[in-house]
Design an enzyme around this catalytic site. Structure first.
Site, PDB file in Angstrom:
ATOM      1  N   ASP A   1       0.793  -1.271  -0.091  1.00 46.49           N
ATOM      2  CA  ASP A   1       0.072   0.208   0.045  1.00 46.49           C
ATOM      3  C   ASP A   1       0.863   1.169  -0.076  1.00 46.49           C
ATOM      4  OD1 ASP A   1       0.744  -0.078   2.590  1.00 46.49           O
ATOM      5  OD2 ASP A   1      -1.141  -0.170   3.549  1.00 46.49           O
ATOM      6  N   SER A   2       2.172   1.007   0.097  1.00 45.72           N
ATOM      7  CA  SER A   2       3.365   2.180  -0.457  1.00 45.72           C
ATOM      8  C   SER A   2       2.835   2.896  -1.491  1.00 45.72           C
ATOM      9  CB  SER A   2       4.417   1.698  -0.136  1.00 45.72           C
ATOM     10  OG  SER A   2       5.025   0.275  -0.813  1.00 45.72           O
TER      11      SER A   2
ATOM     12  N   LYS B   1      -1.338  -9.250   2.784  1.00 46.34           N
ATOM     13  CA  LYS B   1      -0.718  -8.935   3.857  1.00 46.34           C
ATOM     14  C   LYS B   1      -1.657  -8.021   4.807  1.00 46.34           C
ATOM     15  CE  LYS B   1       3.230  -6.114   3.876  1.00 46.34           C
ATOM     16  NZ  LYS B   1       2.800  -4.783   4.555  1.00 46.34           N
TER      17      LYS B   1
ATOM     18  N   GLU C   1      -1.752  -5.637   8.644  1.00 43.89           N
ATOM     19  CA  GLU C   1      -0.770  -4.940   9.868  1.00 43.89           C
ATOM     20  C   GLU C   1      -1.280  -5.041  11.264  1.00 43.89           C
ATOM     21  OE1 GLU C   1      -0.061  -0.761   8.860  1.00 43.89           O
ATOM     22  OE2 GLU C   1       1.032  -1.381   6.850  1.00 43.89           O
TER      23      GLU C   1
ATOM     24  N   GLU D   1       9.070  -4.132  10.757  1.00 41.01           N
ATOM     25  CA  GLU D   1       9.504  -2.795  10.123  1.00 41.01           C
ATOM     26  C   GLU D   1      10.071  -2.088  11.328  1.00 41.01           C
ATOM     27  OE1 GLU D   1       6.979  -1.064   7.424  1.00 41.01           O
ATOM     28  OE2 GLU D   1       7.909   0.968   7.560  1.00 41.01           O
TER      29      GLU D   1
HETATM   30  O1  KIV Z   1       3.599  -1.176   1.676  1.00 35.72           O
HETATM   31  C1  KIV Z   1       4.615  -1.301   1.657  1.00 35.72           C
HETATM   32  O2  KIV Z   1       5.517  -1.140   0.741  1.00 35.72           O
HETATM   33  C2  KIV Z   1       5.099  -2.350   2.949  1.00 35.72           C
HETATM   34  C3  KIV Z   1       6.601  -2.424   2.889  1.00 35.72           C
HETATM   35  C4  KIV Z   1       7.373  -1.329   3.369  1.00 35.72           C
HETATM   36  C5  KIV Z   1       6.913  -3.743   3.776  1.00 35.72           C
HETATM   37  O3  KIV Z   1       4.419  -2.808   3.665  1.00 35.72           O
END
Ligand code: KIV
Length: 272
Positions: free
Chosen positions: A52-53, A121, A123, A190
């Site tokens: 989600d980056s 994924k 969090e 992280e």
């Molecule tokens: O969204 C992302 O790029 C991430 C990484 C920083 C692990 O969650």
């Protein structure tokens, strides 16, 4: 330690656990589009994270919070079309799994069904236990994410290193053990102290994948735009830049502009 690398034609969640068992470090990188994913996959990266980056590096938002489930699915579809070898993991975005386990499952199913991704994924630890359980029960592999969890940035208030204090470190270890017990196949850690990563990695049989988690993680992940130096204002200690594409691309584009203005481009050979 030098490790004889086993060849993986197609990386699966099981391959990652095997890699940890065999002492082979896991490489993971983000990608959000077809062209980048092609390059990343051809370079034999084990796991591609449609993170989600994308909210930051693709859309220019300050945080990861605004990106939507539809937008994540769009990015994941583009990546999946490019990939032959890597395991493709997709972030379930903020607001699509925290409120209740049924919604979490619906979001995970949409990602898997509409994009063809291999895993999702999420969090968090104990607070999202029921959602993780529900997704896993549907046969969808789940990667956890602990430590600095960017979807909670407004709770933390800063992007500084997490779990430096004993209490938070203990909680993180508990959460990691819980995620393993529930059935997660790997956990991103992280921005936590290297010694804590060591402790967590040694207490789990599933791999840890670090970003700012130091050398004891079972694998490493970076945002591909950071690794290539396409971003240039983000300079955390953990980041190793392998190129300075911001400058190189800027120079190439500047040269193109100059060539157009000076009528050097196109030449006689570059026309029909
Ligand atoms: O969204 C992302 O790029 C991430 C990484 C920083 C692990 O969650």
């Amino acid at each position: 330690m030098s490790v004889a690398k086993k060849e993986y034609k197609r990386v699966t969640v099981k391959s990652l656990v095997d890699m940890k068992k065999n002492g082979e470090k896991i490489s993971m990188l983000t990608a959000y589009d077809y062209s980048m994913a092609k390059i990343v996959d051809a370079a034999n990266v084990d796991v591609i994270l449609v993170g989600d980056s994308a909210s930051n590096v693709m859309a220019g938002h300050e945080t990861t919070l605004p990106i939507t489930l539809d937008q994540m699915i769009y990015h994941a579809q583009s990546v999946i079309r490019a990939v032959d070898r890597a395991l493709v993991v997709v972030d379930i975005p903020f607001g699509s799994y925290q409120s209740d386990p049924k919604e979490a499952l619906r979001s995970a199913i949409r990602i898997m069904k509409e994009s063809g991704a291999h895993a999702v994924k999420v969090e968090g630890g104990a607070e999202i236990k029921e959602s993780v359980k529900r997704i896993l029960a549907a046969g969808i592999p789940v990667m956890g994410h602990l430590g600095l969890t960017p979807q909670s940035i407004y709770k933390f208030g800063t992007y500084t290193v997490r779990a430096k204090e004993e209490e938070e470190a203990e909680q993180l270890i508990e959460d990691a053990k819980l995620l393993e017990k529930l059935g997660c196949f790997a956990i991103v850690v992280e921005k936590i102290p290297a010694q804590l990563t060591k402790k967590v990695s040694e207490s789990l049989s599933i791999p840890t994948i670090g970003i700012g988690g130091g050398k004891y993680a079972d694998g490493q992940v970076l945002v591909v735009h950071d690794l290539l130096g396409m971003t240039h204002e983000f300079n955390p200690r953990f980041l190793r830049r392998y190129m300075n594409l911001y400058e190189e691309m800027g120079n190439a584009i500047g040269q193109y502009v100059a060539d157009v203005k000076s009528r050097d481009f196109p030449s006689d050979d570059e026309q029909y």
